[in-house]
Design a protein around this motif. Structure first.
Motif, mmCIF file in Angstrom:
data_model
loop_
_atom_site.group_PDB
_atom_site.id
_atom_site.type_symbol
_atom_site.label_atom_id
_atom_site.label_comp_id
_atom_site.label_asym_id
_atom_site.label_seq_id
_atom_site.Cartn_x
_atom_site.Cartn_y
_atom_site.Cartn_z
ATOM 1 N N ARG A 1 -13.393 6.558 -0.582
ATOM 2 C CA ARG A 1 -12.257 5.733 -0.125
ATOM 3 C C ARG A 1 -11.616 4.980 -1.295
ATOM 4 N NH1 ARG A 1 -12.450 1.094 4.669
ATOM 5 N NH2 ARG A 1 -10.464 0.119 4.146
ATOM 6 N N ARG A 2 -12.441 4.352 -2.121
ATOM 7 C CA ARG A 2 -11.911 3.572 -3.239
ATOM 8 C C ARG A 2 -11.266 4.469 -4.294
ATOM 9 N NH1 ARG A 2 -17.165 -0.361 -4.296
ATOM 10 N NH2 ARG A 2 -16.718 -1.932 -2.693
ATOM 11 N N ASP B 1 -7.711 5.914 -3.428
ATOM 12 C CA ASP B 1 -6.655 4.900 -3.504
ATOM 13 C C ASP B 1 -6.311 4.563 -4.949
ATOM 14 O OD1 ASP B 1 -6.322 4.730 -0.770
ATOM 15 O OD2 ASP B 1 -7.643 3.003 -0.518
ATOM 16 N N LYS C 1 -2.656 5.357 -6.856
ATOM 17 C CA LYS C 1 -1.911 4.293 -7.542
ATOM 18 C C LYS C 1 -1.566 4.718 -8.967
ATOM 19 C CE LYS C 1 -2.109 -0.629 -8.711
ATOM 20 N NZ LYS C 1 -2.937 -1.878 -8.622
ATOM 21 N N ASP D 1 1.891 9.384 -2.990
ATOM 22 C CA ASP D 1 1.214 8.971 -1.762
ATOM 23 C C ASP D 1 0.295 10.053 -1.208
ATOM 24 O OD1 ASP D 1 3.156 10.700 -0.921
ATOM 25 O OD2 ASP D 1 4.144 9.315 0.461
ATOM 26 N N LEU E 1 -9.361 10.993 5.107
ATOM 27 C CA LEU E 1 -8.285 11.070 4.110
ATOM 28 C C LEU E 1 -7.227 12.092 4.512
ATOM 29 C CD1 LEU E 1 -10.165 10.851 0.683
ATOM 30 C CD2 LEU E 1 -9.331 9.015 2.164
ATOM 31 N N GLN F 1 -5.191 10.585 7.288
ATOM 32 C CA GLN F 1 -4.292 9.549 6.760
ATOM 33 C C GLN F 1 -3.155 10.123 5.928
ATOM 34 O OE1 GLN F 1 -7.192 7.191 4.606
ATOM 35 N NE2 GLN F 1 -7.407 5.723 6.297
ATOM 36 N N LYS G 1 -3.523 11.279 2.886
ATOM 37 C CA LYS G 1 -3.735 10.969 1.465
ATOM 38 C C LYS G 1 -4.123 12.209 0.668
ATOM 39 C CE LYS G 1 -4.941 6.112 2.166
ATOM 40 N NZ LYS G 1 -5.970 5.056 1.978
#
Length: 325
Positions: A107-108, A111, A115, A120, A146, A149, A151
């Protein structure tokens, strides 16, 4: 440029993949931007990176350079099939949960990569190594989130053994999840051990194979000729490998001269004939090296040439036939 499907998916990628590991440590940002533009000009739409790339100048630096290139617009992001990786430790010191494949780090890490990349979504999110402590139920649950979402789109592996691929795919099947779509492995004329079990597993489960180090650190790119010309002198492990396999490489470069082809072109063209191989990763430091790699797509190796390469660099049958009756 030729395009093919990535494994059993409907995704079409170029037969060469642009590796970006040199961006930052060896290739400055403006030059890296130029190489990526030239790659698009040549029809290369498949780019590979990792969250840890840029180590000597800072982990994540390579993703940042790609992100600043995307920010220039002009369809750069939309035209690119973007692959990155997670697994390596990204934090400072020995604080836990800053790497590997726990659901928390997945998860971390995604993201943080999004960034740095200024996008996205990631087209192909690859596990850089096997995490023997993380159960597949945990990994797939995190990856499913993911995908839901938006991602990430596809999941891939890197440096997996054949049985890791099988275990991952069976766990994914039990969850009605697509699972792995690709495997990134060390594969070249000098290193063919993946032919034992990784390639058969990839074929059986419909994974596209993405070979890394297709020139084996430059040893298959005419290293002896460059040594004679004073262009390149190897050190460390590469020099040890060269010393151990000099006679073999001399015969290889002589064969390349007979064909009237560059040794590096032959090494890449050979990989493109291998079962399950989607696209070798090329890692140019300069625009000239990029143009040289693209040239390999123009080379066709006949059966006689392929047989000669097998004589020079004996490969493997699939296991167990390779070592049993």
């Amino acid at each position: 440029m030729e395009y093919t499907h990535l494994g059993r998916t409907g995704l079409r990628v170029s037969r060469l993949c642009l590796g970006t590991m040199n961006f930052g440590p060896h290739t400055e940002e403006p030059d890296a931007h130029r190489i990526m533009d030239l790659a698009h000009d040549a029809g290369i739409n498949f780019f590979d990176t990792a969250n840890t790339y840029g180590r000597s100048v800072g982990k994540g630096r390579t993703e940042q350079i790609i992100g600043s290139w995307f920010a220039q617009g002009g369809g750069r992001r939309e035209k690119t099939v973007l692959a990155t990786k997670l697994y390596g430790e990204m934090g400072e010191g020995d604080w836990p949960n800053q790497g590997k494949l726990s659901a928390l780090n997945i998860r971390r890490a995604v993201d943080a990569s999004l960034k740095r990349l200024g996008t996205d979504y990631i087209d192909l999110y690859q596990m850089h190594h096997v995490d023997r402590a993380a159960p597949w139920e945990e990994i797939w649950q995190a990856m499913e989130v993911l995908v839901a979402q938006g991602k990430i789109v596809y999941v891939g592996s890197s440096n997996f053994a054949g049985w890791h691929i099988a275990r991952a795919q069976e766990a994914a099947r039990a969850r009605n999840f697509l699972g792995l779509t690709s495997e990134q492995s060390l594969y070249n004329l000098l290193e063919r051990s993946v032919e034992l079990e990784v390639l058969p597993a990839a074929e059986a489960y419909g994974l596209g194979v993405i070979p890394w180090s297709p020139l084996h650190g430059g040893l298959l790119g005419g290293v002896l000729r460059k040594e004679r010309e004073g262009v390149r002198r190897l050190t460390g492990r590469a020099a040890e490998t060269l010393a151990a396999r000099r006679e073999q490489l001399e015969a290889y470069e002589d064969f390349a001269a007979e064909l009237g082809a560059d040794p590096g072109d032959i090494a890449l063209a050979w990989l493109l004939t291998r079962p399950a191989v989607t696209a070798p990763i090329i890692g140019p430091r300069t625009a000239e090296q990029l143009h040289a790699a693209v040239r390999s797509l123009e080379l066709t190796l006949d059966q006689k040439s392929l047989a000669r390469l097998d004589e020079l660099f004996p490969g493997h049958q699939p296991a167990p036939e390779d070592y049993a009756w």
